[in-house]
Write a protein that holds these residues in place. Sequence first.
Motif, short mmCIF file in Angstrom:
data_model
loop_
_atom_site.label_atom_id
_atom_site.label_comp_id
_atom_site.label_asym_id
_atom_site.label_seq_id
_atom_site.Cartn_x
_atom_site.Cartn_y
_atom_site.Cartn_z
N ARG A 185 -20.59 8.22 -45.79
CA ARG A 185 -20.63 9.61 -46.22
C ARG A 185 -21.59 9.82 -47.38
NH1 ARG A 185 -14.15 10.45 -46.13
NH2 ARG A 185 -14.28 8.53 -47.34
N ASP B 199 -8.44 11.05 -48.49
CA ASP B 199 -9.34 10.38 -47.56
C ASP B 199 -10.52 9.78 -48.29
OD1 ASP B 199 -9.75 9.86 -44.86
OD2 ASP B 199 -11.36 11.35 -44.79
N ILE B 200 -11.08 10.53 -49.23
CA ILE B 200 -12.25 10.03 -49.97
C ILE B 200 -11.82 9.07 -51.07
CG2 ILE B 200 -14.03 10.73 -51.62
CD1 ILE B 200 -14.55 13.15 -49.94
N LEU B 201 -10.79 9.42 -51.81
CA LEU B 201 -10.46 8.62 -52.98
C LEU B 201 -9.63 7.39 -52.64
CD1 LEU B 201 -9.78 11.45 -55.56
CD2 LEU B 201 -11.87 10.19 -55.13
N ALA B 202 -8.94 7.43 -51.50
CA ALA B 202 -8.18 6.26 -51.02
C ALA B 202 -7.27 5.68 -52.10
CB ALA B 202 -9.12 5.20 -50.47
N LEU B 203 -6.48 6.54 -52.73
CA LEU B 203 -5.55 6.09 -53.76
C LEU B 203 -4.15 6.61 -53.42
CD1 LEU B 203 -7.20 6.77 -57.22
CD2 LEU B 203 -7.07 4.62 -55.99
N ARG C 144 -15.70 14.24 -56.59
CA ARG C 144 -16.85 13.35 -56.74
C ARG C 144 -16.78 12.59 -58.07
NH1 ARG C 144 -21.99 13.85 -54.42
NH2 ARG C 144 -20.81 14.74 -52.71
N ARG D 286 -18.19 3.62 -54.23
CA ARG D 286 -17.78 4.93 -54.74
C ARG D 286 -18.98 5.65 -55.35
NH1 ARG D 286 -12.36 5.83 -54.73
NH2 ARG D 286 -11.03 4.04 -54.36
N SER D 287 -18.77 6.93 -55.62
CA SER D 287 -19.84 7.77 -56.15
C SER D 287 -20.55 7.07 -57.32
CB SER D 287 -19.25 9.10 -56.62
OG SER D 287 -20.22 9.85 -57.28
N ASP E 272 -14.08 10.02 -58.10
CA ASP E 272 -14.49 8.84 -57.33
C ASP E 272 -15.30 7.89 -58.20
OD1 ASP E 272 -14.53 7.49 -54.88
OD2 ASP E 272 -16.57 8.18 -54.47
N ARG E 273 -16.21 8.47 -58.98
CA ARG E 273 -17.04 7.67 -59.89
C ARG E 273 -16.17 6.95 -60.92
NH1 ARG E 273 -20.74 5.01 -61.46
NH2 ARG E 273 -22.35 5.49 -62.97
N ASN F 235 -12.12 0.31 -61.52
CA ASN F 235 -11.98 -0.92 -60.73
C ASN F 235 -12.78 -2.06 -61.36
OD1 ASN F 235 -10.32 0.30 -58.91
ND2 ASN F 235 -11.91 0.65 -57.37
N ASN G 4 -18.90 6.30 -49.99
CA ASN G 4 -18.41 7.63 -50.34
C ASN G 4 -19.56 8.56 -50.70
OD1 ASN G 4 -15.78 7.04 -49.89
ND2 ASN G 4 -15.14 7.09 -52.02
N ILE H 256 -13.00 6.19 -60.66
CA ILE H 256 -12.19 5.15 -60.02
C ILE H 256 -13.03 3.88 -59.86
CG2 ILE H 256 -10.94 4.52 -57.93
CD1 ILE H 256 -10.51 7.66 -57.63
#
Lengths: 212, 270
Positions: A145, B194-198, B152, A109-110, B155-156, B162, A127, B158
């Motif tokens: 990506r 699609d990017i975050l997949a949650l 963005r 992830r980012s 995403d960071r 994790n 990502n 998440i």
Amino acid sequence: MTLRLPDQRLDHWRDRLPDLLSRCSQPIVDLDCGDWVLTCSDLADLCAAVSEAGHQLGRITGQAAETVVSASALGLDASRSNTPSSRELQPNPVTTAPSELLFHHGTLRSGDHLQSKRTILLYGDVNPGARISSAADVLVWGRLRGVAHAGCEGSTTAKIVALQLRPLQLRIADVVARGPEDLPQAGLAEQAELKDGVIAIEPAVIQSFQKR
Amino acid sequence: MSTTRTILICSGKGGVGKTTTTANLGIALARQGAKTVVLDADFGLRNLDLLLGLENRIVYTAQEVLAETCRLEQALVKHKQEPNLALLPAGNPRMLEWLKPKDMQAIVALLERQFDYVLIDCPAGIEDGFKNAAAAAREAVVITTPEVAAVRDADRVIGLLNTQGVQPVQLVLNRVRPKMMSNQEMLSVDDVTDILALPLLGLVFEDEQVIVSTNRGEPLTLSDSSSPAAQAYGNIAQRLQGEDIPLMDPSQARRGLRARMRKLMQTRIF
């Protein structure tokens, strides 16, 4: 007596150092760095640990030129050992034997940055904002990506392969390219490699997965 | 041991609607009968009390509870109209350095004894404030808007959640403008998931009523408002409780009454 740093592939020297030092009985200890590439600060830490254990560093030998240069910079008595470093035996290309594969399961992830000297096989996505870099090849079983860097130690034959190649930026050795603006064709794995000094993207070929 | 659900409401980026969501979800859960407490972990710039209209009732904070200068009951601020909901500010804005992850865990452990839901309003960013808030959470709801920067940052966040073992992490897509989405001027729902997949916990449409209610200190979900955002927050609360409510479809939202009537006429009822 000689203090021998552990094999790079087995253990990190920092983890083994206390144990190694405790086995030394003589006041003056020679150091064999093997093929470790140690920076000045690594060596300074090492010296501190040695003197803390009540010993004194004697001669330093190492296979990597960088280590010897750093040691000399610190004013230590350093010399190159005879066995050539494994890195210099095959400078380019970096070989990808199966044991030199790093497998990672999960999405980067980012902000994440996966780094390895080995070829990386990533089962997941990279990502936007994430980075993946390897001294050898980068293989992504997913969507790329983010930013990928293959051959980050200079190997110009390194490749980047992804099921969906839509990176922000690609780097191979010292060459940098922006990712393509348009969407890639669906269901087509692509690879990027250096051709005449520029990064070229084309459909992935099966050979690229095989040992070179 | 405890069945309390401790949920972190976070986003990474500021201004995407963490506090608004916390306030509305808190009210919605309380109205559905769950004993709920909202914990303001963003106490450096605390706003949650404003949104809930409880600003003038705060006397103590969790800081005093842990220092044992007051009891928990004294620090908890009960909501005026919704007795199932309580607010607890985590700390004094002037003593930011005081709070450590273990303090946060201690506060939450106290709250878990008497509440069904603990909602933690997380500060923006990924520094100490976020780490403190995340330390005590079991699960998380990540708020994002259909914008590249917000996605963005989400995403960071998440990724960080994790590594902290917060599970499950669900997604709320806030401030969706259906018209812009259908004109492809905005990231679509699919682009984001699609990017975050949650798993998507809910969609909240952009709604001017949110601003009105925020300034008034009365969350939308407090009244039986028919505004789209109020409905969306209500739906999210129900989904959190485990009910199966279908997601709103942004492509249907902009259709006027006439179009809806026409659709109804076309549907074969008999």
